[in-house]
Design an enzyme around this catalytic site. Sequence first.
Site, PDB file in Angstrom:
ATOM      1  N   ASP A 145      28.868 -31.483  -3.160  1.00  0.00           N
ATOM      2  CA  ASP A 145      29.733 -32.663  -3.104  1.00  0.00           C
ATOM      3  C   ASP A 145      29.220 -33.810  -2.236  1.00  0.00           C
ATOM      4  O   ASP A 145      29.990 -34.645  -1.792  1.00  0.00           O
ATOM      5  CB  ASP A 145      31.100 -32.223  -2.567  1.00  0.00           C
ATOM      6  CG  ASP A 145      30.967 -31.489  -1.239  1.00  0.00           C
ATOM      7  OD1 ASP A 145      29.936 -31.669  -0.558  1.00  0.00           O
ATOM      8  OD2 ASP A 145      31.892 -30.736  -0.867  1.00  0.00           O
ATOM      9  N   GLU A 158      27.603 -24.753  -7.275  1.00  0.00           N
ATOM     10  CA  GLU A 158      28.842 -24.837  -6.482  1.00  0.00           C
ATOM     11  C   GLU A 158      29.842 -25.799  -7.134  1.00  0.00           C
ATOM     12  O   GLU A 158      30.439 -26.661  -6.500  1.00  0.00           O
ATOM     13  CB  GLU A 158      28.554 -25.242  -5.021  1.00  0.00           C
ATOM     14  CG  GLU A 158      29.670 -24.834  -4.063  1.00  0.00           C
ATOM     15  CD  GLU A 158      29.388 -25.183  -2.614  1.00  0.00           C
ATOM     16  OE1 GLU A 158      28.743 -24.361  -1.920  1.00  0.00           O
ATOM     17  OE2 GLU A 158      29.815 -26.272  -2.160  1.00  0.00           O
ATOM     18  N   GLU A 177      33.887 -36.418  -0.235  1.00  0.00           N
ATOM     19  CA  GLU A 177      33.362 -35.268  -0.983  1.00  0.00           C
ATOM     20  C   GLU A 177      34.232 -34.868  -2.172  1.00  0.00           C
ATOM     21  O   GLU A 177      33.718 -34.435  -3.200  1.00  0.00           O
ATOM     22  CB  GLU A 177      33.173 -34.072  -0.048  1.00  0.00           C
ATOM     23  CG  GLU A 177      32.020 -34.204   0.949  1.00  0.00           C
ATOM     24  CD  GLU A 177      32.382 -35.009   2.202  1.00  0.00           C
ATOM     25  OE1 GLU A 177      33.558 -35.454   2.332  1.00  0.00           O
ATOM     26  OE2 GLU A 177      31.497 -35.201   3.055  1.00  0.00           O
ATOM     27  N   HIS A 214      31.775 -32.575  12.067  1.00  0.00           N
ATOM     28  CA  HIS A 214      31.073 -33.764  11.579  1.00  0.00           C
ATOM     29  C   HIS A 214      31.800 -34.560  10.511  1.00  0.00           C
ATOM     30  O   HIS A 214      31.359 -35.640  10.152  1.00  0.00           O
ATOM     31  CB  HIS A 214      29.706 -33.371  11.003  1.00  0.00           C
ATOM     32  CG  HIS A 214      29.810 -32.689   9.665  1.00  0.00           C
ATOM     33  ND1 HIS A 214      30.091 -31.360   9.545  1.00  0.00           N
ATOM     34  CD2 HIS A 214      29.703 -33.169   8.395  1.00  0.00           C
ATOM     35  CE1 HIS A 214      30.129 -31.034   8.261  1.00  0.00           C
ATOM     36  NE2 HIS A 214      29.907 -32.108   7.545  1.00  0.00           N
ATOM     37  N   ARG A 225      33.445 -36.981   7.983  1.00  0.00           N
ATOM     38  CA  ARG A 225      33.652 -38.430   8.071  1.00  0.00           C
ATOM     39  C   ARG A 225      35.106 -38.797   8.366  1.00  0.00           C
ATOM     40  O   ARG A 225      35.388 -39.677   9.169  1.00  0.00           O
ATOM     41  CB  ARG A 225      33.258 -39.067   6.739  1.00  0.00           C
ATOM     42  CG  ARG A 225      32.014 -39.905   6.807  1.00  0.00           C
ATOM     43  CD  ARG A 225      31.737 -40.562   5.455  1.00  0.00           C
ATOM     44  NE  ARG A 225      30.675 -41.540   5.579  1.00  0.00           N
ATOM     45  CZ  ARG A 225      29.385 -41.242   5.706  1.00  0.00           C
ATOM     46  NH1 ARG A 225      28.993 -39.995   5.731  1.00  0.00           N
ATOM     47  NH2 ARG A 225      28.492 -42.202   5.817  1.00  0.00           N
ATOM     48  N   HIS A 229      25.945 -32.054  15.607  1.00  0.00           N
ATOM     49  CA  HIS A 229      25.427 -32.854  14.486  1.00  0.00           C
ATOM     50  C   HIS A 229      24.724 -34.094  15.053  1.00  0.00           C
ATOM     51  O   HIS A 229      25.053 -34.550  16.142  1.00  0.00           O
ATOM     52  CB  HIS A 229      26.621 -33.265  13.620  1.00  0.00           C
ATOM     53  CG  HIS A 229      26.255 -33.829  12.274  1.00  0.00           C
ATOM     54  ND1 HIS A 229      25.741 -35.092  12.125  1.00  0.00           N
ATOM     55  CD2 HIS A 229      26.325 -33.302  11.027  1.00  0.00           C
ATOM     56  CE1 HIS A 229      25.518 -35.327  10.836  1.00  0.00           C
ATOM     57  NE2 HIS A 229      25.861 -34.243  10.145  1.00  0.00           N
TER      58      HIS A 229
HETATM   59  C1  UD1 Z   1      26.749 -35.521   4.978  1.00  0.00           C
HETATM   60  C2  UD1 Z   1      27.604 -35.336   3.727  1.00  0.00           C
HETATM   61  C3  UD1 Z   1      28.673 -34.279   3.962  1.00  0.00           C
HETATM   62  C4  UD1 Z   1      28.064 -32.986   4.499  1.00  0.00           C
HETATM   63  C5  UD1 Z   1      27.218 -33.294   5.717  1.00  0.00           C
HETATM   64  C6  UD1 Z   1      26.531 -32.048   6.188  1.00  0.00           C
HETATM   65  C7  UD1 Z   1      28.076 -37.310   2.361  1.00  0.00           C
HETATM   66  C8  UD1 Z   1      28.880 -38.529   2.199  1.00  0.00           C
HETATM   67  N1  UD1 Z   1      28.296 -36.584   3.453  1.00  0.00           N
HETATM   68  O1  UD1 Z   1      27.603 -36.048   5.966  1.00  0.00           O
HETATM   69  O2  UD1 Z   1      29.331 -34.007   2.726  1.00  0.00           O
HETATM   70  O3  UD1 Z   1      29.115 -32.133   4.857  1.00  0.00           O
HETATM   71  O4  UD1 Z   1      26.221 -34.265   5.374  1.00  0.00           O
HETATM   72  O5  UD1 Z   1      26.071 -32.163   7.495  1.00  0.00           O
HETATM   73  O6  UD1 Z   1      27.248 -37.025   1.542  1.00  0.00           O
HETATM   74  N2  UD1 Z   1      21.596 -38.002  11.146  1.00  0.00           N
HETATM   75  C9  UD1 Z   1      20.356 -37.938  11.749  1.00  0.00           C
HETATM   76  N3  UD1 Z   1      19.472 -36.963  11.357  1.00  0.00           N
HETATM   77  C10 UD1 Z   1      19.769 -36.050  10.404  1.00  0.00           C
HETATM   78  C11 UD1 Z   1      21.042 -36.100   9.798  1.00  0.00           C
HETATM   79  C12 UD1 Z   1      21.937 -37.090  10.166  1.00  0.00           C
HETATM   80  O7  UD1 Z   1      20.049 -38.732  12.621  1.00  0.00           O
HETATM   81  O8  UD1 Z   1      18.917 -35.193  10.099  1.00  0.00           O
HETATM   82  C13 UD1 Z   1      22.556 -39.047  11.564  1.00  0.00           C
HETATM   83  C14 UD1 Z   1      22.181 -40.431  11.043  1.00  0.00           C
HETATM   84  O9  UD1 Z   1      22.485 -41.341  12.045  1.00  0.00           O
HETATM   85  C15 UD1 Z   1      23.152 -40.627   9.870  1.00  0.00           C
HETATM   86  C16 UD1 Z   1      24.381 -39.859  10.354  1.00  0.00           C
HETATM   87  O10 UD1 Z   1      23.849 -38.738  11.033  1.00  0.00           O
HETATM   88  O11 UD1 Z   1      23.416 -41.991   9.666  1.00  0.00           O
HETATM   89  C17 UD1 Z   1      25.329 -39.413   9.279  1.00  0.00           C
HETATM   90  O12 UD1 Z   1      24.651 -38.766   8.214  1.00  0.00           O
HETATM   91  P1  UD1 Z   1      25.295 -38.800   6.723  1.00  0.00           P
HETATM   92  O13 UD1 Z   1      24.438 -38.002   5.801  1.00  0.00           O
HETATM   93  O14 UD1 Z   1      25.591 -40.204   6.338  1.00  0.00           O
HETATM   94  O15 UD1 Z   1      26.702 -38.129   6.922  1.00  0.00           O
HETATM   95  P2  UD1 Z   1      27.094 -36.650   7.334  1.00  0.00           P
HETATM   96  O16 UD1 Z   1      28.306 -36.751   8.184  1.00  0.00           O
HETATM   97  O17 UD1 Z   1      25.903 -35.929   7.844  1.00  0.00           O
HETATM   98  N1  UDP Z   2      24.132 -24.806  10.267  1.00  0.00           N
HETATM   99  C1  UDP Z   2      22.839 -24.731  10.801  1.00  0.00           C
HETATM  100  N2  UDP Z   2      22.627 -25.172  12.079  1.00  0.00           N
HETATM  101  C2  UDP Z   2      23.613 -25.664  12.853  1.00  0.00           C
HETATM  102  C3  UDP Z   2      24.925 -25.765  12.294  1.00  0.00           C
HETATM  103  C4  UDP Z   2      25.149 -25.335  10.995  1.00  0.00           C
HETATM  104  O1  UDP Z   2      21.909 -24.275  10.133  1.00  0.00           O
HETATM  105  O2  UDP Z   2      23.351 -26.031  14.002  1.00  0.00           O
HETATM  106  C5  UDP Z   2      24.357 -24.372   8.861  1.00  0.00           C
HETATM  107  C6  UDP Z   2      25.526 -23.435   8.612  1.00  0.00           C
HETATM  108  O3  UDP Z   2      25.132 -22.077   8.723  1.00  0.00           O
HETATM  109  C7  UDP Z   2      25.916 -23.796   7.184  1.00  0.00           C
HETATM  110  C8  UDP Z   2      25.567 -25.265   7.067  1.00  0.00           C
HETATM  111  O4  UDP Z   2      24.666 -25.535   8.130  1.00  0.00           O
HETATM  112  O5  UDP Z   2      25.119 -23.090   6.257  1.00  0.00           O
HETATM  113  C9  UDP Z   2      26.799 -26.118   7.188  1.00  0.00           C
HETATM  114  O6  UDP Z   2      26.412 -27.435   7.273  1.00  0.00           O
HETATM  115  P1  UDP Z   2      27.386 -28.598   7.696  1.00  0.00           P
HETATM  116  O7  UDP Z   2      28.509 -28.047   8.488  1.00  0.00           O
HETATM  117  O8  UDP Z   2      26.533 -29.662   8.298  1.00  0.00           O
HETATM  118  O9  UDP Z   2      27.882 -29.153   6.293  1.00  0.00           O
HETATM  119  P2  UDP Z   2      29.064 -28.741   5.298  1.00  0.00           P
HETATM  120  O10 UDP Z   2      28.902 -27.304   4.965  1.00  0.00           O
HETATM  121  O11 UDP Z   2      30.342 -29.085   5.977  1.00  0.00           O
HETATM  122  O12 UDP Z   2      28.843 -29.624   4.119  1.00  0.00           O
END
Ligand code: UD1
Ligand code: UDP
Length: 364
Positions: free
Chosen positions: A96, A118, A132, A205, A207, A238
């Site tokens: 999603d 999924e 999502e 994390h 949004r 995160h």
């Molecule tokens: C995204 C997904 C969410 C998922 C989550 C898993 C969308 C809209 N959201 O949300 O469904 O649950 O990932 O974690 O698709 N950042 C870094 N390095 C990284 C990753 C993130 O610096 O490796 C920071 C960046 O500043 C980025 C911010 O995190 O702008 C947010 O990342 P983003 O992918 O936009 O949203 P998530 O909350 O991670």
């Molecule tokens: N996870 C990880 N390292 C961490 C925190 C979570 O590898 O420090 C893994 C966790 O086991 C799960 C996935 O990341 O498989 C969940 O990711 P996240 O919570 O970022 O996203 P969501 O599942 O909510 O989309």
Amino acid sequence: MKKIMLVFGTRPEAIKMCPLVNELKSRPEFDVRVCVTGQHREMLDQVLKVFHVCPDYDMSIMKSGQTLFDITSLVLLGMRDVFQDFEPDVVLVHGDTTTSFAAALACFYLQIPVGHVEAGLRTYDLGSPFPEEFNRQAVDLVTEYYFAPTEQARENLLKEGKPDSQIYVTGNTGIDALATTVQDGYKNKYLEWADGSRLILITAHRRENLGAPMHSMFRAIRRLMDEREDLKAIYPIHMNPLVREAAHAELDGCDRLKIIEPLEVLDFHNFLAASYLILTDSGGIQEEAPSLGKPVLVMRDTTERPEGVAAGTLRLVGTSEKEIYAQASRLLDDVEAYGMMAQASNPYGDGTASRQIADILARI
Ligand code: UD1
Ligand code: UDP
């Protein structure tokens, strides 16, 4: 040879798609390519490294403070070029995220069949989780092959009029990963630090939780930690700067709570296995914890994973400080209530989802 492309961009997608990448690559009948959008960077690369997956295309779109507009438009345009280059017979997307939505939309524009791994998870509330719930419903609008993790997900798809003949219940590929990561005798300096205490594992994390809800989640945790000396907490945080700001504002200065960098998935799964209680707003963790018999308080108003709630391992507690504090206190004080939640069950399949999906792709 059937040309299959897998597209993903974030940590959780990678954790659940890499086992499938490796399964498909082990079969000579497929020409398999991996495209990562780079919606995440460090958190994605951590997973690719663990599973030894080397992407064929990397769009590297991530920027700090990225908006849904940035992600959607960059992925959509990038996918056009990648698809025109490889000309896949089928594209697999996951779950999603906005990466998955925009990649599926690009497939629709180019009339490439989509396989949705999924598929069928629903809250039917477009505001929760945001965006999502929209993303997964939109992906399912253009999907040809629905790989549903559970019967409940299949029921959701059938109710929406998706054809039964295109739905396959396979279990969740995340459980495939879990089978390879949790190890007896696993050691880590943070777990040694927590040894002798009840360990609380925290992640956050979403949004829709950024801002006031996240502050109140963290305040509840702070109160629990301040009042109970037998607890230690580990919070692999995160990388979103907004999450970090809120966490440091509410949680800094507590000796029994460590905020650490995101863990590699192998480490995280072993931390899950070692923890007493999990507080999270994550999706994937709601699937992993029931397998390990670890109670989870889900700091959200809705869940698309009712199987874990029915199994008794998950409880939805919302985001209010009062409610999270009350529910966590009850579990920590009441051994019987805790014992009822700490029952291992596995509603998400038997760890063969990737194999099943590969078999289906070979057949169709
Ligand atoms: C995204 C997904 C969410 C998922 C989550 C898993 C969308 C809209 N959201 O949300 O469904 O649950 O990932 O974690 O698709 N950042 C870094 N390095 C990284 C990753 C993130 O610096 O490796 C920071 C960046 O500043 C980025 C911010 O995190 O702008 C947010 O990342 P983003 O992918 O936009 O949203 P998530 O909350 O991670
Ligand atoms: N996870 C990880 N390292 C961490 C925190 C979570 O590898 O420090 C893994 C966790 O086991 C799960 C996935 O990341 O498989 C969940 O990711 P996240 O919570 O970022 O996203 P969501 O599942 O909510 O989309």
